[in-house]
Write an enzyme that holds these catalytic residues in place. Structure first.
Site, PDB file in Angstrom:
ATOM      1  N   GLU B  72       3.960 -44.576  16.729  1.00  0.00           N
ATOM      2  CA  GLU B  72       4.014 -43.536  16.835  1.00  0.00           C
ATOM      3  C   GLU B  72       3.621 -42.748  18.668  1.00  0.00           C
ATOM      4  O   GLU B  72       4.229 -41.971  19.136  1.00  0.00           O
ATOM      5  CB  GLU B  72       3.332 -42.414  15.971  1.00  0.00           C
ATOM      6  N   ASP B  97       1.710 -35.451   9.264  1.00  0.00           N
ATOM      7  CA  ASP B  97       0.456 -36.297   9.427  1.00  0.00           C
ATOM      8  C   ASP B  97       0.320 -37.422  10.422  1.00  0.00           C
ATOM      9  O   ASP B  97      -0.483 -37.946  11.266  1.00  0.00           O
ATOM     10  CB  ASP B  97      -0.161 -37.070   8.123  1.00  0.00           C
ATOM     11  N   PHE B  98       1.835 -38.183  10.832  1.00  0.00           N
ATOM     12  CA  PHE B  98       1.788 -39.316  11.776  1.00  0.00           C
ATOM     13  C   PHE B  98       1.880 -38.550  13.107  1.00  0.00           C
ATOM     14  O   PHE B  98       1.797 -39.399  14.148  1.00  0.00           O
ATOM     15  CB  PHE B  98       3.127 -39.711  11.480  1.00  0.00           C
ATOM     16  N   HIS B 141      -0.873 -37.315   3.234  1.00  0.00           N
ATOM     17  CA  HIS B 141       0.545 -37.063   3.277  1.00  0.00           C
ATOM     18  C   HIS B 141       0.912 -35.753   2.797  1.00  0.00           C
ATOM     19  O   HIS B 141       2.121 -35.497   2.186  1.00  0.00           O
ATOM     20  CB  HIS B 141       1.306 -38.113   2.358  1.00  0.00           C
TER      21      HIS B 141
END
Lengths: 315, 338
Positions: B72, B97-98, B141
């Site tokens: 990411e 969340d990423f 998540h």
């Protein structure tokens, strides 16, 4: 080196002049910095000039180069006008980043400099993105991610090598390896050989970063590979940092002994051009004097330029 | 220029067609790619057979959809580099969340790049990401991190709640020359509503009054706006319901006008409460319309605690239309006591 046979006079003198600009500006900053006319940190490139000069000899203005925090050398080698850098250091509106960047954030799109970052490592990925863009737009340019040895400690370094190799992008990774992460020697920050990592992803090249001819030769081969194949390559240039990580004082670390005669990239190149008959001592003095005049003019330009006013939302 | 047709006219007439939220995202992406060759998408699973929950399926220009490794941080830097050199990337994260893995690139790089160089270069990036709870997905998540990003100068933060808005706002975000964080709640994906087939824009920074009422101003974002609509349908609430649609820039005028009328404010934002969007709206209204307030502004959102996983714990943690109705009744009911 083979380069001694293949390099042309104008290329050698072009490199010499760029290196002299970087060196002599650094020397002037050393003089002026204690007077506080530059309210910004400075990460000087004295001793490291050969790396960017030897590289940029092979780049066009349309090739883009993404830089880290040690910007002065590579930016000037790439073509950033001297007065725009000095004005930025002086915090004036005529600076290359309009007084919004300071020493670590330089910009000059006309010469392929879309910016630089003071957070070590991240700009490596930005260079990969520029290569993706070049490939999608099919414009024949390449991009360069230019960084130091400590940046290879960051995870984004590995991610970027993988991305570039996986997607077959025209990017050249250039590691200007001065062997120091601030005051930490390379053997204490890296349990790997940098080219050992890079070679798993792409062809690698190694040059003596204190020798402009060595860099010229290896960077030439690396740039050709990227241009001809459209795929990435990696160039490591080991060099020596003469000054402290930041500021105007000479480095005094026991782990970084510097011999300013033996390790001087400018002295080496000047010896070569004289021995090979490309230029004589008088011509070399003329280059030095002309550069000195350019620096005087750049400082005068900066001093006469206005300071910025805060924008409404900044007050 | 591909986008100049929108310079004066953002809107198109309702053509009676209905699409789901996710189909509207897909259509906006496809149309933007169709008129502008600079638009491309990248991200983990962006090009896989599921096509990011269907939002990237069967596009007309699959060569401009790039699947990426789970990198990411680099992916986000790559999007920046492409944006600086003439492209208009849409960077997709299957969960917001990423984004946290790429905070360096988002906060230190993308948000600052234009102003740090004296506004000499533009950064046209859309960072699409999916927010919200799933099904026992737990703490990593299920987050909705819009408040975190809204705090950073240089980022726009968009939170569509309807199929119509998501198409028009995504097109606005792609057209925009600055970075836009585009948060899509996964529970909205199957909702349907009118979506004209032609391209149109919903302007960034312009809120929408979803219900007209006199007793309470409710400012609700994304799924919370949809939940509040349902609460109104089920419980016959008399509220002025404002969907800001973009939380930064914020349509403060619309909110202040409403509070001047109702004298009461409830902000419903499914995010952590401390220093968040709800707190910001309450502060803004208190600073700018203190005299109009008849009661203290209130917030409804997540507790100041991480998401649980087990069903009973989730049902206690997350607000629902019924809880919204209960909160509204408590606030409006207090007027009778005063």
């Amino acid at each position: 080196m083979a380069s001694a046979d293949s390099i042309k006079r104008e290329q050698a003198l072009w490199m010499l002049r760029r290196m002299r600009v970087v060196r002599q500006l650094s020397e002037r900053i050393v003089e002026l910095y204690p007077t506080d006319v530059m309210e910004t940190p400075v990460h000087l490139c004295m001793g490291q000039e050969a790396v960017s000069a030897g590289l940029c000899c092979h780049l066009t203005d349309d090739d883009v180069m993404l830089l880290g925090h040690r910007t002065h050398g590579p930016a000037l080698s790439k073509g950033l006008p001297l007065e725009k850098l000095v004005a930025e250091l002086y915090g004036r509106t005529t600076g290359c980043s309009k007084a919004r960047g300071g020493s670590m954030h330089v910009f000059d799109m006309e010469h392929g400099l879309p910016g630089s970052s003071a957070i070590v490592g991240g700009s490596i990925a930005v260079g990969v993105g520029a290569a993706l863009s070049a490939k999608m737009r099919d414009d024949g340019t390449i991009s360069v991610s230019y960084f130091g040895d400590a940046a290879t400690n960051a995870g984004v370094f590995y991610e970027s090598l993988n991305f570039a190799a996986l997607k077959k992008l025209p990017v050249l990774f250039v590691c200007e390896n001065n062997g120091l992460s601030n005051v930490m020697p390379q053997q204490e920050h890296s349990a790997y050989e940098i080219l050992g990592i890079a070679s798993q992803f792409m062809p690698t090249y190694r040059a003596d970063g204190t020798d402009a001819l060595s860099v010229f030769s290896q960077a030439g081969a690396a740039v050709s590979h990227v241009r001809e194949t459209g795929r990435p390559a990696f160039l490591e240039c080991k060099t020596k940092r003469w000054m402290k990580h930041q500021g105007h004082e000479a480095d005094d670390l026991d782990i970084n002994p510097v011999d300013r005669q033996k390790d001087c990239p400018i002295a080496k190149l000047e010896a070569f051009v004289q021995v090979s008959g490309m230029a004589n001592a008088r011509e070399l003095r003329a280059i030095r004097d002309e550069v000195e005049q350019e620096i005087n003019a750049a400082i005068e330009f900066a001093e006469k330029s206005p300071y910025p006013q805060p924008k409404a939302q900044e007050v | 220029m591909p986008w100049s047709r929108f310079d004066s006219n953002y809107e198109v007439a309702d053509d009676g067609r209905t699409l789901s939220f996710v189909e509207a995202i897909r259509e906006a992406t496809d149309q933007a790619m169709g008129i502008d060759p600079r638009v491309f998408a990248l991200g983990l699973d962006a090009d896989d057979k599921f096509g990011v929950f269907g939002s990237m399926s069967d596009l007309s220009h699959p060569e401009r959809v790039i699947g990426t490794p789970i990198s990411e941080n680099a992916n986000t830097g790559v999007a920046l580099g492409a944006a600086l050199t003439g492209m208009r990337p849409i960077l997709i994260n299957l969960r917001n969340d990423f984004l946290l893995v790429a905070m360096d690139q988002i906060v230190n790089y993308i948000a600052k790049w234009s102003s740090m160089f004296g506004d000499q270069i533009q950064v046209p990036i859309v960072l699409r990401s999916v927010i919200g709870r799933g099904w026992g997905c737990g703490a990593q998540h299920s987050q909705s991190l819009q408040g975190l990003f809204a705090q950073i100068p240089g980022l726009k933060v968009v939170m569509p709640s309807s199929p119509y808005d998501v198409k028009g706002l995504l097109l606005s975000a792609i057209k925009d020359d600055s970075p836009v964080m585009f948060f899509e709640h996964r529970w909205l994906y199957k909702n349907t509503g009118p979506v004209p087939e032609d391209m149109y824009l919903v302007p960034i920074g312009k809120g929408n009054r979803l219900r007209e009422g006199d007793s309470l101003t409710v400012v609700a974002t994304s799924l919370a706006a949809a939940h509040t609509q349902k609460a109104c349908d089920d419980h016959d609430l008399d509220i002025d319901l404002i969907d800001p649609r973009t939380i930064k820039p914020l349509d403060t005028e619309l909110i202040l006008d409403s509070v001047q009328k109702t004298g009461r404010l409830l902000v419903i934002d499914y995010d952590f409460p401390f220093g968040g969007f709800g707190a910001e709206v309450c502060a803004m209204v208190t600073e700018q319309a203190f005299d109009a307030l008849k009661a203290p502004p209130q917030r409804l959102g997540f507790p100041d605690a991480n998401m649980p996983a087990s069903g009973p714990l989730e049902r206690a943690y997350y607000p629902t239309p019924d809880r919204i109705a209960e909160t509204v009744r408590q606030m409006v009911g207090s007027e009778l006591v005063v």
